[in-house]
Design a protein around this motif. Structure first.
Motif, PDB file in Angstrom:
ATOM      1  N   GLY A   1    -100.515  19.886  81.680  1.00 15.81           N
ATOM      2  CA  GLY A   1    -101.372  18.724  81.492  1.00 15.81           C
ATOM      3  C   GLY A   1    -101.179  17.791  82.675  1.00 15.81           C
ATOM      4  N   SER A   2    -100.980  16.534  82.402  1.00 15.19           N
ATOM      5  CA  SER A   2    -100.841  15.559  83.481  1.00 15.19           C
ATOM      6  C   SER A   2     -99.377  15.225  83.769  1.00 15.19           C
ATOM      7  CB  SER A   2    -101.591  14.280  83.102  1.00 15.19           C
ATOM      8  OG  SER A   2    -101.025  13.741  81.923  1.00 15.19           O
ATOM      9  N   SER A   3     -98.457  15.965  83.179  1.00 12.52           N
ATOM     10  CA  SER A   3     -97.053  15.610  83.312  1.00 12.52           C
ATOM     11  C   SER A   3     -96.219  16.793  83.804  1.00 12.52           C
ATOM     12  CB  SER A   3     -96.526  15.142  81.954  1.00 12.52           C
ATOM     13  OG  SER A   3     -95.228  14.657  82.077  1.00 12.52           O
ATOM     14  N   GLN A   4     -95.152  16.461  84.530  1.00 14.21           N
ATOM     15  CA  GLN A   4     -94.219  17.493  84.973  1.00 14.21           C
ATOM     16  C   GLN A   4     -93.225  17.758  83.846  1.00 14.21           C
ATOM     17  OE1 GLN A   4     -91.536  16.552  88.228  1.00 14.21           O
ATOM     18  NE2 GLN A   4     -91.963  18.554  89.132  1.00 14.21           N
ATOM     19  N   ILE A   5     -92.886  19.013  83.630  1.00 12.21           N
ATOM     20  CA  ILE A   5     -92.032  19.393  82.505  1.00 12.21           C
ATOM     21  C   ILE A   5     -90.668  18.717  82.591  1.00 12.21           C
ATOM     22  CG2 ILE A   5     -90.856  21.358  81.431  1.00 12.21           C
ATOM     23  CD1 ILE A   5     -93.457  22.963  82.022  1.00 12.21           C
ATOM     24  N   ASN A   6     -90.061  18.665  83.778  1.00 10.04           N
ATOM     25  CA  ASN A   6     -88.765  17.983  83.926  1.00 10.04           C
ATOM     26  C   ASN A   6     -88.847  16.533  83.463  1.00 10.04           C
ATOM     27  OD1 ASN A   6     -86.909  19.850  84.813  1.00 10.04           O
ATOM     28  ND2 ASN A   6     -87.266  19.458  86.969  1.00 10.04           N
ATOM     29  N   THR A   7     -89.919  15.870  83.815  1.00 10.67           N
ATOM     30  CA  THR A   7     -90.090  14.464  83.444  1.00 10.67           C
ATOM     31  C   THR A   7     -90.066  14.303  81.933  1.00 10.67           C
ATOM     32  OG1 THR A   7     -91.401  14.078  85.434  1.00 10.67           O
ATOM     33  CG2 THR A   7     -91.616  12.462  83.653  1.00 10.67           C
ATOM     34  N   GLU A   8     -90.776  15.167  81.248  1.00  7.19           N
ATOM     35  CA  GLU A   8     -90.849  15.071  79.782  1.00  7.19           C
ATOM     36  C   GLU A   8     -89.507  15.419  79.144  1.00  7.19           C
ATOM     37  OE1 GLU A   8     -93.346  13.720  78.063  1.00  7.19           O
ATOM     38  OE2 GLU A   8     -94.277  13.366  79.994  1.00  7.19           O
ATOM     39  N   ILE A   9     -88.842  16.454  79.638  1.00  5.06           N
ATOM     40  CA  ILE A   9     -87.549  16.836  79.054  1.00  5.06           C
ATOM     41  C   ILE A   9     -86.490  15.774  79.332  1.00  5.06           C
ATOM     42  CG2 ILE A   9     -85.670  18.525  79.159  1.00  5.06           C
ATOM     43  CD1 ILE A   9     -87.780  20.695  79.387  1.00  5.06           C
ATOM     44  N   ASN A  10     -86.556  15.161  80.507  1.00  2.18           N
ATOM     45  CA  ASN A  10     -85.583  14.099  80.820  1.00  2.18           C
ATOM     46  C   ASN A  10     -85.709  12.909  79.871  1.00  2.18           C
ATOM     47  OD1 ASN A  10     -84.424  15.560  82.884  1.00  2.18           O
ATOM     48  ND2 ASN A  10     -85.644  14.605  84.482  1.00  2.18           N
ATOM     49  N   LYS A  11     -86.871  12.724  79.277  1.00  2.00           N
ATOM     50  CA  LYS A  11     -87.068  11.645  78.301  1.00  2.00           C
ATOM     51  C   LYS A  11     -86.239  11.876  77.033  1.00  2.00           C
ATOM     52  CE  LYS A  11     -91.789  10.490  79.724  1.00  2.00           C
ATOM     53  NZ  LYS A  11     -93.206  10.501  79.301  1.00  2.00           N
ATOM     54  N   LEU A  12     -85.746  13.106  76.860  1.00  4.86           N
ATOM     55  CA  LEU A  12     -84.943  13.436  75.681  1.00  4.86           C
ATOM     56  C   LEU A  12     -83.456  13.172  75.876  1.00  4.86           C
ATOM     57  CD1 LEU A  12     -86.531  16.902  74.770  1.00  4.86           C
ATOM     58  CD2 LEU A  12     -87.089  14.667  73.793  1.00  4.86           C
TER      59      LEU A  12
END
Length: 171
Positions: free
Chosen positions: A103-114
């Motif tokens: 989508g519009s987001s990098q996977i690392n960015t989303e996982i780092n939010k966890l």
């Protein structure tokens, strides 16, 4: 005299080196073709060996779901195991797909939010606190669903399991 000798030596070396053919840095065409062929084969093998992102996400969801029952029933050894598998799944996703975008987001960015939630879940498991576990588990579930929404996959909703993940639990 010494200076003259050194000057003559340097001039001779310069003249001698100018008569040598220039060494090219270009590899022969056949070598380039072999390298390209090997790269193509490596890419094909990686595709066969590397699990798809959906497979890793399914594995993550299974272990996330399996944490619930041991967490609310105080089976800390089993919870610790499933939590470790959950972390392992997240690490595999980051390693294999972290630089990819969905989508519009990098996977690392989303996982780092966890990270903060994973840390609080880790502490809850370490101190064997059911209340802290429930709070952190619910937060993790919400953040997983938030990520799914962020990348346009909000039809994949992670929920708290309603049935035990292991046979024999909650009889």
């Amino acid at each position: 005299m010494k200076t003259t000798f050194i000057s003559i030596l340097l001039i001779s070396l310069a003249a001698f080196s100018c008569n040598k053919p220039a060494v090219t840095c270009e590899p022969p065409t056949s070598l380039i073709q072999k390298i390209d062929s090997l790269q193509t084969r490596i890419d094909a093998l990686e595709t066969l060996v590397k699990p798809r992102l959906s497979v890793l996400m399914n594995r993550l969801q299974v272990h996330h779901s399996r944490m619930w029952e041991p967490g609310i029933n105080g089976n800390w050894a089993l919870l610790s195991y499933e939590f470790g598998k959950t972390r392992e799944s997240l690490e595999d996703i980051k390693l294999l797909y972290g630089e990819s975008s969905h989508g519009s987001s990098q996977i690392n960015t989303e996982i780092n939010k966890l990270d903060a939630t994973i840390d609080s879940l880790s502490k809850a498991v370490e101190v064997k606190s059911k209340d802290d576990f429930v709070k952190s588990y619910n937060t993790l579930t919400l953040k997983c669903n938030s990520c799914h929404k962020e990348v346009g996959l909000d039809f994949y909703e992670i929920i708290k399991p309603s049935k035990p993940a292991y046979s024999g639990e909650m009889q």
